[in-house]
Design a protein around this motif. Structure first.
Motif, PDB file in Angstrom:
ATOM      1  N   PHE A 175      74.557  42.314  61.098  1.00  0.00           N
ATOM      2  CA  PHE A 175      75.622  42.473  62.086  1.00  0.00           C
ATOM      3  C   PHE A 175      75.366  43.672  62.977  1.00  0.00           C
ATOM      4  O   PHE A 175      75.488  43.611  64.185  1.00  0.00           O
ATOM      5  CB  PHE A 175      76.986  42.500  61.391  1.00  0.00           C
ATOM      6  CG  PHE A 175      77.857  43.686  61.683  1.00  0.00           C
ATOM      7  CD1 PHE A 175      78.448  43.834  62.926  1.00  0.00           C
ATOM      8  CD2 PHE A 175      78.107  44.622  60.702  1.00  0.00           C
ATOM      9  CE1 PHE A 175      79.267  44.905  63.183  1.00  0.00           C
ATOM     10  CE2 PHE A 175      78.918  45.696  60.966  1.00  0.00           C
ATOM     11  CZ  PHE A 175      79.486  45.844  62.207  1.00  0.00           C
ATOM     12  N   THR A 207      79.814  25.900  67.142  1.00  0.00           N
ATOM     13  CA  THR A 207      78.886  26.969  67.495  1.00  0.00           C
ATOM     14  C   THR A 207      78.219  26.693  68.844  1.00  0.00           C
ATOM     15  O   THR A 207      78.030  27.591  69.658  1.00  0.00           O
ATOM     16  CB  THR A 207      77.846  27.135  66.374  1.00  0.00           C
ATOM     17  OG1 THR A 207      78.553  27.304  65.143  1.00  0.00           O
ATOM     18  CG2 THR A 207      76.972  28.338  66.592  1.00  0.00           C
ATOM     19  N   ASP A 241      72.449  34.869  64.095  1.00  0.00           N
ATOM     20  CA  ASP A 241      73.287  33.985  63.290  1.00  0.00           C
ATOM     21  C   ASP A 241      73.178  34.288  61.803  1.00  0.00           C
ATOM     22  O   ASP A 241      73.847  33.688  60.993  1.00  0.00           O
ATOM     23  CB  ASP A 241      72.874  32.518  63.493  1.00  0.00           C
ATOM     24  CG  ASP A 241      73.341  32.011  64.837  1.00  0.00           C
ATOM     25  OD1 ASP A 241      74.116  32.730  65.489  1.00  0.00           O
ATOM     26  OD2 ASP A 241      72.929  30.916  65.232  1.00  0.00           O
ATOM     27  N   TYR A 299      74.093  36.549  59.675  1.00  0.00           N
ATOM     28  CA  TYR A 299      75.201  36.934  58.818  1.00  0.00           C
ATOM     29  C   TYR A 299      76.185  35.801  58.603  1.00  0.00           C
ATOM     30  O   TYR A 299      76.996  35.829  57.706  1.00  0.00           O
ATOM     31  CB  TYR A 299      75.909  38.168  59.354  1.00  0.00           C
ATOM     32  CG  TYR A 299      76.408  38.050  60.765  1.00  0.00           C
ATOM     33  CD1 TYR A 299      77.568  37.354  61.026  1.00  0.00           C
ATOM     34  CD2 TYR A 299      75.725  38.634  61.817  1.00  0.00           C
ATOM     35  CE1 TYR A 299      78.030  37.242  62.320  1.00  0.00           C
ATOM     36  CE2 TYR A 299      76.179  38.528  63.109  1.00  0.00           C
ATOM     37  CZ  TYR A 299      77.342  37.831  63.364  1.00  0.00           C
ATOM     38  OH  TYR A 299      77.786  37.723  64.635  1.00  0.00           O
ATOM     39  N   LEU A 300      76.116  34.806  59.444  1.00  0.00           N
ATOM     40  CA  LEU A 300      77.067  33.710  59.357  1.00  0.00           C
ATOM     41  C   LEU A 300      77.080  33.076  57.972  1.00  0.00           C
ATOM     42  O   LEU A 300      78.128  32.756  57.426  1.00  0.00           O
ATOM     43  CB  LEU A 300      76.742  32.659  60.418  1.00  0.00           C
ATOM     44  CG  LEU A 300      77.661  31.450  60.485  1.00  0.00           C
ATOM     45  CD1 LEU A 300      79.080  31.870  60.819  1.00  0.00           C
ATOM     46  CD2 LEU A 300      77.158  30.467  61.523  1.00  0.00           C
ATOM     47  N   LYS A 337      81.329  33.645  62.603  1.00  0.00           N
ATOM     48  CA  LYS A 337      80.499  34.236  63.643  1.00  0.00           C
ATOM     49  C   LYS A 337      81.451  34.648  64.754  1.00  0.00           C
ATOM     50  O   LYS A 337      82.317  33.874  65.138  1.00  0.00           O
ATOM     51  CB  LYS A 337      79.521  33.177  64.137  1.00  0.00           C
ATOM     52  CG  LYS A 337      78.585  33.620  65.208  1.00  0.00           C
ATOM     53  CD  LYS A 337      77.538  32.521  65.425  1.00  0.00           C
ATOM     54  CE  LYS A 337      77.019  32.505  66.855  1.00  0.00           C
ATOM     55  NZ  LYS A 337      76.654  33.820  67.380  1.00  0.00           N
ATOM     56  N   ASP A 369      82.072  36.102  68.604  1.00  0.00           N
ATOM     57  CA  ASP A 369      81.552  36.409  69.930  1.00  0.00           C
ATOM     58  C   ASP A 369      82.706  36.804  70.825  1.00  0.00           C
ATOM     59  O   ASP A 369      83.857  36.565  70.488  1.00  0.00           O
ATOM     60  CB  ASP A 369      80.853  35.177  70.522  1.00  0.00           C
ATOM     61  CG  ASP A 369      79.504  34.942  69.882  1.00  0.00           C
ATOM     62  OD1 ASP A 369      78.562  35.662  70.220  1.00  0.00           O
ATOM     63  OD2 ASP A 369      79.413  34.042  69.019  1.00  0.00           O
TER      64      ASP A 369
END
Ligand SMILES: Nc1nc2c(ncn2[C@@H]2O[C@H](COP(=O)(O)OP(=O)(O)O)[C@@H](O)[C@H]2O)c(=O)[nH]1
Ligand SMILES: [Mg+2]
Lengths: 280, 163
Positions: free
Chosen positions: A118, B19, B32, B34-35, B41, B43
């Motif tokens: 992240f 997505t 992507d 960490y999704l 996710k 944004d």
């Protein structure tokens, strides 16, 4: 105190042989798990915690809780509140120790992994993390609990996507708190590389402080004190000040914080030492 | 111009194109990775309306709505809900009513936008039939592939949220 311990011990051995065995077995299992966890930590680093944590945590905690009640309930009529309290304390300590072990493994892998992706996805290279030991508060965010939206910020490095960081932080926090649903606690800090994010929770919002350098327990306390003070003064009114106003206040609180805190932390440590010295 | 921050959740079955829709709408692209761990996710996109610019934080939540394995708290605090289904797969719009009921209970004040995606794969008359089948009006049929109605749909929810 010693006498009490002795009494508990004897009572345990007379009345609670089964429970003791259970407990010993439990301890044995925990020890076993601990050694296993330590031994395999390196190779399993990526997924061990994720796979085992929920199961271990649940089983261990349930078992402890169950035997705790049995034990306490059986003893209470005989010994009254004092014993109950001291037994509860012992169990609390034990549970805490186990939690500590489990949390360490859990957070170590998952949080780090989440964080790397992240952070690297979000940061625009503007945040300069100082590679020195001096503690420095880099960023402070006041974030709304549920929505993850920013209420106020203070930033040294002008991170472009503070919104995104606040949201991700909220998601990570939710995720972790959800994983430890049984506990009432909140996630209170995240560590990554040379920085640490300290989280201070309130009902409607939480404050995240990104600090770089070595954050000693003393500096952490000082940071939290500062945040509490800020929250009491500026966030607890029924009518919240505007975002701009809050940003100004936050800046006032944290602009000159580093130099002060580093001095403060040393002097505090020193006075602790002096105190001990005199006492002895 | 006044700016407001809003959280929007994007929900719907796996593979319906959530997505892809965000990717169409938000041009910047983040990792992507960490999704998979986190199940969400996030944004953001600034939508400029007449007098207000709406800073939308879009939470693309993985997993089925009602039996979701992601924390319920991901939904909380959202100001808008976008429910996406795949116009080519009836199984993805069978549960619209139940799912929306579940989410709206958590978020009684948030406006909902119902979206049938993959418009490019379905003839117009079949789209109309889907609309009739559902008990609820489909707000937009979109295509993340061609981009049709994607921008419009996000503007619509932005507007709804500041009304
Ligand atoms: N033809 C077509 N394919 C699409 C559209 N939207 C998404 N897809 C495809 O559907 C698949 C699933 O999309 P994705 O965005 O990952 O769905 P999600 O699970 O809802 O996030 C991918 O292979 C996309 O390329 C669309 O509007 N038209
Ligand atoms: Mg997806």
């Amino acid at each position: 105190m010693n006498q009490e311990d002795e009494i508990i011990k004897q009572l345990k051995s007379i009345l609670m042989e089964d429970e003791l065995k259970k407990q010993e077995e439990l301890m044995r299992q925990i020890e076993l798990l601990k050694t296993q966890l330590n031994k395999n930590q390196n190779e399993l680093r990526d997924n061990l915690a994720e796979l085992t944590q929920p199961v271990i945590s649940k089983t261990v905690q349930n078992e402890i809780r169950q035997s705790q009640d049995t034990l306490v309930d059986a003893l209470q009529p005989l010994m009254g509140k004092m014993v109950r309290k001291s037994i509860q304390d012992e169990f609390a300590k034990l549970t805490e120790r186990i939690d500590g072990e489990i949390d360490k493994t859990f957070s170590w892998n998952n949080i780090k992994q989440m964080f790397i992706s992240f952070w690297e996805g979000v940061k625009k290279g503007d945040l300069v993390l100082k590679n020195i030991n001096q503690m420095s508060v880099e960023e402070v965010y006041v974030i709304e609990q549920d929505s993850g939206l920013i209420i106020a910020t203070y930033s040294k490095g002008n991170i472009i996507d503070q919104d995104l960081i606040a949201s991700m932080l909220t998601a990570i926090k939710s995720f972790i708190e959800d994983a430890f649903k049984q506990k009432t606690g909140h996630l209170d800090s995240i560590e990554y590389d040379n920085f640490r994010i300290i989280l201070q929770n309130y009902t409607k919002y939480y404050v995240a402080i990104v600090a770089s350098g070595t954050v000693s327990a003393t500096s952490k306390d000082l940071i939290i004190e500062k945040v509490i003070d800020f929250a009491q003064r500026h966030l607890s009114q029924s009518e919240r000040p505007s975002e701009d106003r809050l940003n100004t206040y936050l800046a006032k609180y944290f602009e000159n914080f580093d130099s002060n805190i580093n001095i403060d932390a040393t002097s505090k440590q020193k006075s602790n030492f002096d105190w001990k010295f005199w006492r002895w | 111009m006044q700016q407001v921050n809003k959280k929007v959740i994007l929900i719907g079955n796996f593979g319906v194109g959530k997505t892809s829709l965000v990717r169409r709408f938000v041009h910047q692209k983040f990792s992507d990775e960490y999704l998979t761990t986190l199940g969400v996710k996030i944004d953001k996109k600034l939508v400029e309306l007449n007098e207000t610019s709406v800073n939308m934080l879009i939470w693309d939540v993985a997993g089925e709505v009602s039996q979701t394995k992601v924390p319920t708290s991901y939904y909380l605090g959202a100001h808008g809900i976008i429910y996406v289904f795949d116009s080519t797969r009836p199984s993805t719009f069978q549960n619209v009513t139940d799912d929306l009921e579940y989410v709206q209970k958590l978020l009684p004040k948030a406006p909902v936008c119902l979206v049938g995606n993959k418009k490019d794969l379905v003839p117009e008359e079949d789209l109309n039939k889907i609309g009739e089948q559902l008990q609820r009006e489909v707000d937009f049929f979109t295509s993340a592939l061609t981009g049709e109605n994607v921008e419009k749909m996000f503007h619509y929810i932005a507007l709804k949220m500041i009304e």
